[in-house]
Design an enzyme around this catalytic site. Structure first.
Site, short mmCIF file in Angstrom:
data_model
loop_
_atom_site.label_atom_id
_atom_site.label_comp_id
_atom_site.label_asym_id
_atom_site.label_seq_id
_atom_site.Cartn_x
_atom_site.Cartn_y
_atom_site.Cartn_z
N GLY A 1 0.84 -1.19 0.00
CA GLY A 1 0.00 0.00 0.00
C GLY A 1 0.88 1.23 0.00
CB SER A 2 1.96 3.83 -0.79
OG SER A 2 2.90 2.81 -1.01
CG ASN A 3 -0.59 6.66 3.70
OD1 ASN A 3 -1.66 6.20 3.34
ND2 ASN A 3 -0.03 6.37 4.87
CG ASN B 1 -2.74 2.24 -1.17
OD1 ASN B 1 -2.38 2.24 -0.01
ND2 ASN B 1 -1.90 2.33 -2.17
#
Length: 779
Positions: A223-225, A491
């Site tokens: 995932g990621s921000n 995401n």
């Protein structure tokens, strides 16, 4: 200063470097001897300088092997399809994939022809980087072999690598968002006449469960921000970027931090995945960028209508077509240590390999399912990131992504020194619009998996002359947004990157509108709105988005949980008293000092996810940031489910043996370096921006396996970039290294580090050390 002399030849473990024929054969004529200067600063981060790409690759491969030799050697075994040869067929990879299934996948994927085609598509710069990387890695391997290899890889499976191995690693990364998730389904696909019902059902059911679980984990583990702030909102009137990718803490997706320089051509710092001689996420003199795993589709399934006379033939536009048959063989280690070659046939249609999941994607006498992965034809990925690394403006950066179209399965967010903020959902996506999807798929299936009619050519992907690859969307028809206030992503689809400018009307395969946002996106939009109202946004504000560890969902439901606790609980009151007291005392965060109420909260909300009617306020596409919200405890069925969830949470905590005074830092830890380090952060599904994924450890502890990885906050002044960052799991995966846990300890203490970028900053670093390496010229 450490000066290393050229090494002419090495012989170790019975192997001479003369045997690396593929790598040597691919060296281009006229190559000069590679030379690199590796300057290490705090935490062992290498700043590699070379006069050309071969020298730069040489330094990268050498430095990486110094820090992560065992990791890359293990991944090389994997992508060569040799895990069963060395470790046996029944053991599993780090990703919990059966060795035999993994080997079959990579034997099928990385054929000599596929590798040759990929190599031939690379420009000279990329070839030079890869050739240099191989030479540097092999040099370090030889040196370490003389000194004694690290214990985890002092074994026969460690060997010199070739450029083919780097190609295999790259192709493995490409299919992570597609066929890579279907290893068991590909390995187990068998024509009906050859199926043994009871045996196949059991094996394939397990394959389906594993693959489905891996598919779900894909977004969690990768995932990621990212937040890109423009000049309207930034405190200094320039661009400001927060990069917070959530990636595995071990294995083939573990980031490596480095700084790469070719004077006058390249100067970029950031992080890269194993085996890649370039930066994936980072910054240069002009801009900074990050990636987030997207929700776009990168493969489609095609339902084949089989020829009634032969289930290995299918009907296409009324004509019977024979399936392709590719025989792959896996060498399997036997109990007595001998090897046995196990052959397997992989069947395919014009779309791709046949995959089989019992009960979902069955291969029977009528139908079979074939998978087409858009990234199998993406030979542009390395060119893409190198062009981004070299970009001297945001326009050049954006133009490269639009033109090359090499980004496999991620979004891109970027800022520049002038204060522009850019979002691009420009990954490799099958060109199937809503109209074609309606004509060619069963609406009852939905869009979680795209299943098209494989009996009609008109249902295949549309080919656009504008696209860089046949059958994918051209970049002109994908979401892009340039702003001077902000763009953000966590995401979800592209829809709510900035609520002031919704991105709507795209193919369902690219981005879907009107869908509930994840908790992290809601947190980010809510926090950014608060910061905007309060004034300008600072570097410290962006750092706090990650490090203050707010559990966003607690703000939506904790008041209802406490209200329920204060209600008449009858015979359960005594059992629930510790839970209710802990929830009341909890600070609503996932910090090291947060109380055990957070553990109870996680367990309660995990159980409540199965209750469809749990929300008091349902999702409203007109207010996606604030809905759904509130637990409908006034609803008897919800109240009953909540009581059961609370009681189960009490039992789970008791079973784990966690004392009432436990803190989150006592429970969530990382011990990959050999010592236990408390780790803050928590589950992404609860709205913890600093997302962590864990597995059960000893004594009720949770061991971090994925989550916040490479962190950077970058802004600019008149001199260039000003960056702070951390690599949460540290630079080296070797527990004996001084740099296997130093950044992890800094992360645990929330100690961001200034990232030295200029010559003055690098040479002023207290840990500054230089090593110069070179190889002899071709003779």
């Amino acid at each position: 200063m450490i000066i290393s002399r050229p090494l002419c030849s090495f012989v170790f473990a019975g192997l001479s470097f003369a045997v690396i024929l593929p790598a040597q054969a691919l060296v281009e004529p006229g190559n000069q001897a590679a030379r690199a200067e590796i300057r290490r600063t705090g935490f062992g981060v290498p700043h590699i300088v070379a006069a050309n790409e071969r020298g730069l690759g040489y330094g990268i491969g050498y430095a990486y092997a110094q820090d992560n030799l065992c990791l890359l050697a293990n991944e090389v075994v994997t992508v060569n399809g040799q895990r069963s040869r060395y470790f046996g067929p029944d053991k599993a990879t780090l990703e919990q994939r059966n060795n035999m299934a993994s080997d079959l996948l990579f034997q099928w994927l990385n054929t000599p022809q596929a590798l040759a085609d990929f190599w031939n598509a690379q420009p000279r710069e990329i070839r030079q980087l890869m050739q240099g990387y191989v030479a540097g890695y092999n040099r370090s391997l030889a040196e370490q072999t003389t000194q004694g290899l690290p214990q985890p890889c002092a074994a026969e499976w460690v060997r010199p690598i070739s450029t083919d191995d780097l190609l295999r690693l790259t192709r493995r990364l490409l299919v992570e968002g597609g066929v890579g998730q279907f290893a068991e389904a590909l390995a187990g696909a068998t024509p009906p006449a050859q199926q043994k019902p009871l045996q196949v059902d059991a094996q394939q059911a397990q394959a389906l469960q594993l693959a489905a679980a891996r598919n779900q984990r894909f977004a969690l583990e990768r995932g990621s921000n990212a937040v890109a702030i423009g000049r309207e909102l930034s405190a200094n009137g320039r661009g400001m970027l927060l990069a917070n990718p959530h990636f595995p803490w071990g294995g083939g997706m573990r980031f490596y931090q480095m700084h790469l320089t070719i004077p006058g051509k390249l100067d970029v710092m950031g992080a890269a995945l194993p085996g890649l001689p370039l930066i994936n996420i980072g910054f240069n003199q002009h801009l900074a960028w990050s990636h987030t795993v997207d929700t776009s589709k990168h493969f489609t399934l095609h339902r084949l209508q089989l020829d009634p006379k032969d289930s290995t033939r299918y009907l296409l536009d009324g004509q019977s077509v024979a399936m392709g048959k590719q025989q792959v063989s896996v060498d399997v280690k036997q109990a007595d240590g001998s090897l046995k070659s196990v052959p397997r046939i992989v069947y395919s249609s014009i779309f791709g390999p046949v995959v089989q999941w019992p009960g979902k994607l069955d291969w029977d006498s009528k139908f079979a399912f074939s998978l087409r992965d858009a990234n199998l034809q993406n030979d542009r990925v390395l060119q893409q990131w190198y062009a981004m690394d070299k970009a001297d403006s945001l326009k050049a950066f954006q133009d490269s992504v639009r033109k090359i179209q090499g980004i496999p399965w991620v979004n891109t967010l970027a800022v520049d020194a002038q204060g522009q903020a850019l979002y691009m959902n420009l990954s490799v996506v099958p060109n199937v619009d809503a109209a074609r999807l309606a004509r060619c798929s069963d609406p009852r299936i939905g869009t979680e998996l795209i299943v098209l009619d494989g009996s009609r050519s008109e249902c295949n992907w549309e080919v656009s002359a504008e696209a860089a690859q046949a059958g994918i969307y051209p970049s002109s028809r994908q979401p892009q947004l340039l702003r001077t206030d902000f763009v953000q992503h966590s995401n979800d689809s592209a829809w709510m990157v900035n609520p002031a400018a919704p991105l709507q009307g795209f193919s369902p395969l690219i981005s879907q509108d009107g869908q509930p946002l994840g908790q992290r996106a809601r947190f980010a939009l809510d926090r950014l709105e608060s910061l905007k109202t309060a004034g300008k946004i600072s570097v410290e504000n962006l750092q706090a988005m990650v490090m203050d560890n707010e559990v966003y969902q607690a703000g939506q439901v904790l008041p209802d949980l406490l209200t329920f606790c204060a209600s008449e609980l009858g015979d359960d009151a005594a059992r629930l008293a510790p839970l209710c007291a802990a929830l009341k005392d909890w600070d609503g965060r996932a910090d090291l000092n947060s109380g055990i109420g957070f553990v109870y909260f996680q367990k309660i909300m995990t159980s409540m996810q199965a209750v469809a009617s749990r929300w008091r306020v349902a999702f409203d596409p007109q207010d996606p940031v604030h809905t759904p919200s509130g637990l409908a405890i006034e609803n008897p069925s919800v109240a009953t489910a909540l009581r059961a969830a609370m009681l189960a949470a009490v039992d789970d905590v008791a079973k784990a043996g966690l004392p009432a005074g436990s803190k989150w830092g006592d429970i969530q830890v990382s011990s990959i370096s050999g010592k236990q380090i408390p780790i803050h952060g928590g589950p992404a599904g609860l709205g913890v921006y600093n997302a962590m994924q864990t597995v059960a450890g000893k004594d009720g502890k949770r061991e971090v396996v994925s989550g916040t990885s490479y962190l950077q906050v970058v802004t600019f002044d008149e001199q260039g970039p000003k960056a702070q960052g951390l690599l949460a799991f540290s630079e080296s995966s070797n527990p004996q290294s001084a740099h296997s846990s130093d950044q992890t300890e800094a992360f645990s203490k929330k100690q961001w580090q200034a990232l030295p970028f200029t010559e003055q900053q690098i040479k002023a670093d207290p840990a500054y050390e230089v090593q110069v390496i070179s190889e002899e010229p071709d003779r």
